[in-house]
Design a protein around this motif. Sequence first.
Motif, short mmCIF file in Angstrom:
data_model
loop_
_atom_site.label_atom_id
_atom_site.label_comp_id
_atom_site.label_asym_id
_atom_site.label_seq_id
_atom_site.Cartn_x
_atom_site.Cartn_y
_atom_site.Cartn_z
N VAL A 6 0.78 -1.24 -0.28
CA VAL A 6 -0.12 0.00 0.01
C VAL A 6 0.79 1.30 0.05
N SER A 17 -3.96 -2.15 -2.97
CA SER A 17 -2.78 -1.15 -3.07
C SER A 17 -3.12 -0.30 -4.53
N VAL A 65 -7.99 1.59 4.56
CA VAL A 65 -7.19 0.48 4.83
C VAL A 65 -7.57 -0.48 5.61
#
Length: 461
Positions: free
Chosen positions: A274, A342, A353
Amino acid sequence: MLRFPLTVKVKGIVPSHIFCMPKPEISRVNLQDWGLPLRLVVIAGACLVGMVVGATALGLIGMIGYFNDLWAVELPKEINWADLKYSPWIGLGLLVAALIAGRLLLLITDGRPRGPADLILAAQRNEMPELKNGFLSVGLTVVSVSGGGSVGMFGPLMHFGGCFSALVSRWSKRIPLNVIMGAGAASAIAAVFSAPIGAAIFAHEAIIRRFGAFGAGPVVAAAFGAHWVAQMIVGDTRLFHVSNAPLLEMSTLYMAIAVGVLSGLVSVLYIHAVTAMPMLARKTNIPLQWRPLVPAGVLFVLSPLLPHLLGHGLGTVSMSLAGELSMVLLLTLLALKIGMTSLCIGFGLFGGVFAPALFIGAMVGGVIDSFVPGVGVSSFAILGAASCIAAVIGAPLASVLIVFELTGSYEWAVLAMISVVTANQFSRAYAGRSLFDRQLALRGITLGDDQLNDRQEAQVR
């Protein structure tokens, strides 16, 4: 003057436009003024803020759910190549979301969406967050998730709560900003998860990172207000239902450790993916406005085979908790969810996230369930979800308490302690305190407690 346990190291020169609001004085309050009347006013105000944030968070989730229902398709329990059909509604949703997201990115200063990392930094510096960029980023998340972006919405809702409460605090300079922002962040989590205790601990563990002169009162009051509003609006509902309780025996303890090890390794990979993708996106030289079309196109290509990757994925998490997904599908979703989340975040189809970490952890726990049938317990996916969340957001205690509040099971909470602590050892060693701290570190900003830990670990070595 108040002294805050924070050391900030900035590499290079920080442009003056990074922070939209003027930097307030660090000492906003006089310790002698923190008498009982002020404390009661602050707690009452925090409760009201919590109610507003909680109601707004539920409204935004309801809006996302409405748009998701327009393109939603049935989620298969295993990979089936026989009958693959593209849905024009999924394609339309992704296209519209990508185009709107591109326009919103142009409105955000320097094109970088703001998130929990920025809220944490503002709280640690005790300064006003970037309100305009923060609210625009929340809108960007709503658009992305509504159209099918493979991202979450819990972190941006938490960011919204922090920004909204900071906006309210401008009416009074006597209340510490970090306390107000922590209360707003806790409100969003409390309303969505119906877990006010875990939400209050989360705010102190991940956002405020200390107990000040006001103690936990304002944060607890805000979490209670948000939870009460959620009870009034949607009733006593929970995101997930885990009805069975495990036996605390050696076999389940070993399984909890295994879940923790796998969750820790997967979380490290997820954090690095990410945080690396935005740099890759910049190197492509694709204009900012058109970048969201990249993940939207990839998601559409995968949608006939793996519609589970679209949106926040909570339906797939529920299927994993129920043990309905095949082993091949679990492993496939585990790998591709990391890649797609990501890609979405890096290329501007922005979102949280938190929900993807929950998704990934549920897949890890589902794999353990599939490997060890007949142990007398299922739904170890809840441990995987808690472990990945704890490792990614840096809040192990809050994750354990949220498991306890969701399941109402002392046994699950004990096993969650084992898996969460195990996972955190890996994530701390190879990715830092949290994904948010790593995002700040890549911008040249290191928070003081991690610097202290680095020195202590160096002395041990």
